[in-house]
Design an enzyme around this catalytic site. Structure first.
Site, short mmCIF file in Angstrom:
data_model
loop_
_atom_site.label_atom_id
_atom_site.label_comp_id
_atom_site.label_asym_id
_atom_site.label_seq_id
_atom_site.Cartn_x
_atom_site.Cartn_y
_atom_site.Cartn_z
N SER A 275 -5.46 3.27 3.87
CA SER A 275 -4.98 2.73 2.49
C SER A 275 -5.83 1.33 2.88
O SER A 275 -6.69 0.49 2.08
CB SER A 275 -3.95 3.05 1.87
OG SER A 275 -4.03 2.82 0.61
N LYS B 287 0.60 -1.46 -0.10
CA LYS B 287 0.05 -0.33 -0.14
C LYS B 287 1.15 1.41 -0.47
O LYS B 287 0.64 2.69 0.61
CB LYS B 287 -1.02 -0.11 1.10
CG LYS B 287 -2.11 -0.95 1.24
CD LYS B 287 -2.74 -2.14 -0.26
CE LYS B 287 -3.20 -0.93 -0.56
NZ LYS B 287 -3.91 -1.62 -1.99
N ARG C 56 5.27 4.94 3.26
CA ARG C 56 4.66 5.90 2.60
C ARG C 56 4.30 6.40 4.18
O ARG C 56 4.68 6.34 5.61
CB ARG C 56 3.55 5.45 1.73
CG ARG C 56 1.96 6.56 1.99
CD ARG C 56 1.29 5.39 1.60
NE ARG C 56 -0.07 6.39 0.99
CZ ARG C 56 -1.28 6.50 0.76
NH1 ARG C 56 -1.30 4.75 0.54
NH2 ARG C 56 -2.05 6.61 -0.25
N1 LIG Z 1 2.50 7.65 -7.93
C1 LIG Z 1 2.01 7.75 -7.11
N2 LIG Z 1 2.44 8.54 -6.04
C2 LIG Z 1 1.80 8.22 -5.06
N3 LIG Z 1 0.91 7.21 -4.06
C3 LIG Z 1 1.44 6.66 -5.29
C4 LIG Z 1 1.45 6.59 -7.09
N4 LIG Z 1 1.16 5.56 -7.43
C5 LIG Z 1 -0.14 4.75 -6.44
N5 LIG Z 1 -0.39 5.54 -5.11
C6 LIG Z 1 -0.37 4.98 -4.06
O1 LIG Z 1 -0.34 3.27 -3.15
C7 LIG Z 1 -1.14 2.65 -2.70
C8 LIG Z 1 -1.35 1.47 -3.77
O2 LIG Z 1 0.47 0.77 -3.40
P1 LIG Z 1 0.31 -0.53 -3.88
O3 LIG Z 1 0.28 -0.86 -4.87
O4 LIG Z 1 1.72 -0.70 -3.01
O5 LIG Z 1 -0.52 -1.50 -3.54
S1 LIG Z 1 -0.05 -2.88 -3.03
O6 LIG Z 1 0.88 -3.43 -1.95
O7 LIG Z 1 0.69 -4.05 -3.96
O8 LIG Z 1 -1.68 -3.76 -3.38
C9 LIG Z 1 -2.50 3.84 -3.06
O9 LIG Z 1 -2.89 3.87 -1.98
P2 LIG Z 1 -4.21 4.43 -2.01
O10 LIG Z 1 -5.49 4.87 -3.60
O11 LIG Z 1 -4.14 5.05 -0.83
O12 LIG Z 1 -5.04 2.80 -1.31
C10 LIG Z 1 -1.94 4.53 -4.72
O13 LIG Z 1 -3.05 5.28 -4.76
#
Ligand SMILES: Nc1ncnc2c1ncn2[C@@H]1O[C@H](COP(=O)(O)OS(=O)(=O)O)[C@@H](OP(=O)(O)O)[C@H]1O
Length: 717
Positions: free
Chosen positions: A438, A321, A430
């Site tokens: 999240s 996340k 994060r």
């Molecule tokens: N470029 C960028 N910048 C900032 N934040 C971002 C970015 N890309 C993805 N996100 C946010 O990261 C969350 C998803 O994380 P993951 O891809 O690690 O999820 S997972 O663990 O693989 O399911 C998810 O968070 P939430 O929307 O709060 O759930 C994404 O919105």
């Protein structure tokens, strides 16, 4: 010639359509890990009509309701209709492989079992490959201007395969077409002088230099010989092992017996010319990425070698996340980086009983490296970060030599020399409260709602929760709020992490009881000096093993107080910890112990990215990662990151991308009903007083983290 036995084409003509059932495929990060492991142990079931899923089967989609589901899966054994009764049809994919699609009518239970069976056999553990953005960046016209012909071809003496007139299956490579000038610059292409790239490329770089110096002043014939000599002396092509042609009798390859580690280095025939010659069709086809197919043997194959397989150059270890998916997809859009067949392989966590060959079969084969001019591949498994056992496994399985050859277990210190040859480690962190929100949505609200709607959920008190009701009903009657879950966890964490508490005691007992334990010296050294203790937070504070139907230790009391609400979700990922996973310092101290023990190592072997830097300054962040990995500069990062963010919001499905201009609506529910949105929001609400508690809890751990990683993340708290 390449045969279908050896490889299949992904990203080529055959399209792997919608994949596993959402509720199942959404299992993504480390939070789900132990549940899955446990289920793997418990369930040993076959699919519908007695047919067990094979390793090569692929569930392509699932339709249906709570009671009956139709599962579509590919059956690459062509075993059409032998057991599954409903219907079957054949589909030709990419003119390469005939896939048989078979549909079966099964109950919800069987559907889950099918999935579990698949997981147990080491199939996918989450998303399947989707490469939405590669084509855009890897095959544009500018690429050829920016990146000259690949050194591999140049080493053979060709500026291009077309010039060399290689025909598939021809008996010899026409070396008479040797180019006299090698069209590459080793220093720039490999960033060798700037930020040394992975050890495995050094040999190639040296060979290139040798080739260049020998080449000066020699005539064409001498050059041919020189090229041949230099070429055939290479033990690897960078990340890849030469393909054995054929497997030499009596050679002992890398092998893993049961859970033991590899005992000897690979012995394979080096015949690079033959690789190019027999795979000219693939190499010339820059559109496809070819993944070696791991052919499961019924008996252990003594001669099994890694010929033709390629190693990962980086591992994105989590945290879940925190944007692991975006980082991975951005990174694999670099023209010199190839994606794994799936973003998260989770080999070192869930599939450790499998061979290294199985792991490497998730990475593009040598032909793709040659054909695409790749320097590197890698994977992103968010479940890796929390576990010291993963770290030990990464070192022991991927090291090129084995200091435990005498069979004696030895501690980390004897493996230190090997670390330089291991994949580089990338972690992403994060702001912890944002991560918690999240995770709460993704790991709790979304799967719990799905489960309750289907009528198969049990409340914490063990009563069935009725299916088919409106989401508002579930949200208001059966869900714990984020604050409820987080408060209970925080209490447990404080207890566990206090000086001399369970965190320290458990870790010492588990990791420093025996002298030959991998982390024995590290823990002892820290105990004797004033350094902070290493703490395995997951193991110590939540217990490593638990049932997938029994609530986590931190929420047991909560379940008793609210028996009507939902806590444990059989078959679905539930947050192992909402709060603890944001205390990144605990797991990262272990990773730094191995990959960042000196200043130089910290610069070269491990890098921590702040999610927030990816949000606003993606280009700078990607440039830093590029440098860290030793990749050539890439001037189109903004095109790549503009594609959007991956896995936005808790409900969007796995590995999907959201355009930045959609961002505002990204978190909104699919339901139009504002009352439902309001109820969702209310559940995620954090009161001011609890917010203060959280901020205070995290502050010292954040400070320690910034000190460890040598920079501050732009976090608001
Ligand atoms: N470029 C960028 N910048 C900032 N934040 C971002 C970015 N890309 C993805 N996100 C946010 O990261 C969350 C998803 O994380 P993951 O891809 O690690 O999820 S997972 O663990 O693989 O399911 C998810 O968070 P939430 O929307 O709060 O759930 C994404 O919105």
């Amino acid at each position: 010639m390449r045969t279908n036995e050896e490889s299949y084409v992904a990203g080529g003509g055959h399209k792997r359509t919608s994949l596993v059932p959402r509720s199942l495929s959404d299992a993504s990060d480390g939070d789900v890990g132990n549940e899955r492991r446990e289920r793997q142990g418990l369930i040993d079931v076959v699919g519908p009509s007695g047919r067990s899923l094979e390793e090569t089967d692929l569930v392509t989609s699932v339709d249906g309701d709570a009671d009956h589901s139709t599962i579509y899966f590919t059956d690459s054994t062509d075993n059409v209709g032998t057991r599954c009764s409903c219907k079957s049809k054949a589909v030709t994919g990419a003119a390469v492989i005939i896939f048989a699609f078979t549909a079966c009518l099964v109950t919800e239970n069987e559907r889950i079992r099918l999935y579990l069976q698949r997981t147990r056999r080491g199939g996918y553990s989450g998303s399947k490959p989707r490469m939405p953005s590669h084509g855009n960046y890897k095959h544009n016209e500018n690429e050829h201007k920016t990146y000259p012909a690949f050194p591999a071809k140049a080493l053979l003496g060709f500026s291009s395969l077309e010039n060399a007139k290689i025909t598939p299956g021809s008996s010899s490579v026409p070396l008479q077409n040797v180019e006299t000038t090698a069209p590459y610059d080793p220093l720039n292409d490999f960033q060798y002088g700037h930020n040394r790239t992975l050890l495995y490329w050094e040999e190639v770089v040296q060979a290139i230099e040798q080739y260049q110096s020998l080449h000066n002043g020699s005539d064409a014939n001498t050059t041919n010989q020189t090229v041949g000599t230099v070429w055939s002396n290479l033990s690897t092509w960078g990340a890849c092992y030469p393909r054995a042609l054929p497997p030499s009798k009596g050679s002992s390859g890398r092998r893993l017996r049961g859970h033991s580690y590899r005992s000897s280095p690979p012995t394979v025939n080096r015949n690079w010319t033959s690789i190019v010659q027999s795979n000219a069709d693939i190499i010339a086809d820059e559109e496809s990425i070819v993944y070696p197919r791991y052919k499961k043997d019924f008996f252990h194959n003594e001669d099994e070698s890694l010929g033709g397989f390629c190693r990962p150059g980086f591992l994105i270890i989590g945290q879940g996340k925190c944007g692991t998916s975006s980082l991975y997809h951005y990174l694999t859009s670099h023209p010199r980086v190839l994606p794994a067949s799936e973003k998260q392989v989770h080999y070192f966590l869930y599939h450790t009983h499998r061979s290294l060959k199985w792991y490497y079969s998730h990475f593009p084969g040598i032909e793709s490296f040659l054909g695409r001019g790749a320097l590197m591949t890698g994977e992103a498994s968010p479940g890796y970060m929390p576990y010291p056992s993963v770290l030990e496994m990464v070192v022991k399985r991927l090291s090129p030599s084995n200091p435990e050859e005498d069979g004696e277990s030895k501690g980390l210190d004897v493996w230190r020399e090997e670390v330089r040859s291991l994949p580089k480690i990338i972690a992403i962190v994060r702001e912890p409260i944002d991560r918690a929100v999240s995770s709460y949505k993704y790991n709790y609200i979304t799967p719990a709602l799905k489960r309750m709607r289907s009528g198969t959920a049990l409340s914490a008190g063990g009563d069935p929760i009725p299916g088919g009701r409106n989401d508002l009903y579930y949200l208001t009657n059966h869900m714990f709020s984020l604050e409820e879950l987080a408060r209970a966890e925080l209490q447990a964490l404080r207890r566990c992490l206090k000086a001399g508490g369970q965190g320290e005691r458990y870790t010492r007992k588990r990791y420093a009881k025996y002298k030959d334990s991998f982390f024995y010296d590290s823990i002892k050294r820290r105990n004797e000096s004033n350094e902070r203790h290493l703490i395995h937070l997951d193991g110590a504070c939540y217990k490593d093993s638990f049932s997938n139907t029994i609530p986590r230790v931190q929420w047991k009391e909560l379940g008793k107080e609210h028996p009507n609400k939902i806590l444990a979700l059989p078959d679905l990922q539930l947050i192992q910890s909402i709060i603890g996973r944001g205390a990144y310092i605990f797991p990262l101290e272990w990773w730094y112990e191995v990959f960042g023990s000196s200043v130089k190592d910290r610069e070269e072997r491990i890098q921590v990215v702040c999610t927030e830097d990816m949000a606003d300054g993606s280009v700078d962040t990607m440039e830093n990662v590029t440098k860290f990995l030793g990749l050539p500069e890439f001037d189109s990062w903004s095109d790549v990151t503009n594609v959007g963010w991956y896995n936005v919001g808790g409900h969007r499905g796995y590995d999907t991308v959201t355009q930045l201009h959609d961002e505002d609506g990204a978190d909104a529910s699919d339901d139009e009903d504002p009352a439902i949105d309001k109820a969702r929001l209310a559940l995620s609400f954090i009161s001011d007083s609890f917010m203060k508690e959280l901020v205070e809890f995290y502050r010292p751990y954040n400070e320690r983290l910034f000190e460890l990683i040598g920079k501050r993340c732009p976090w608001k708290y």
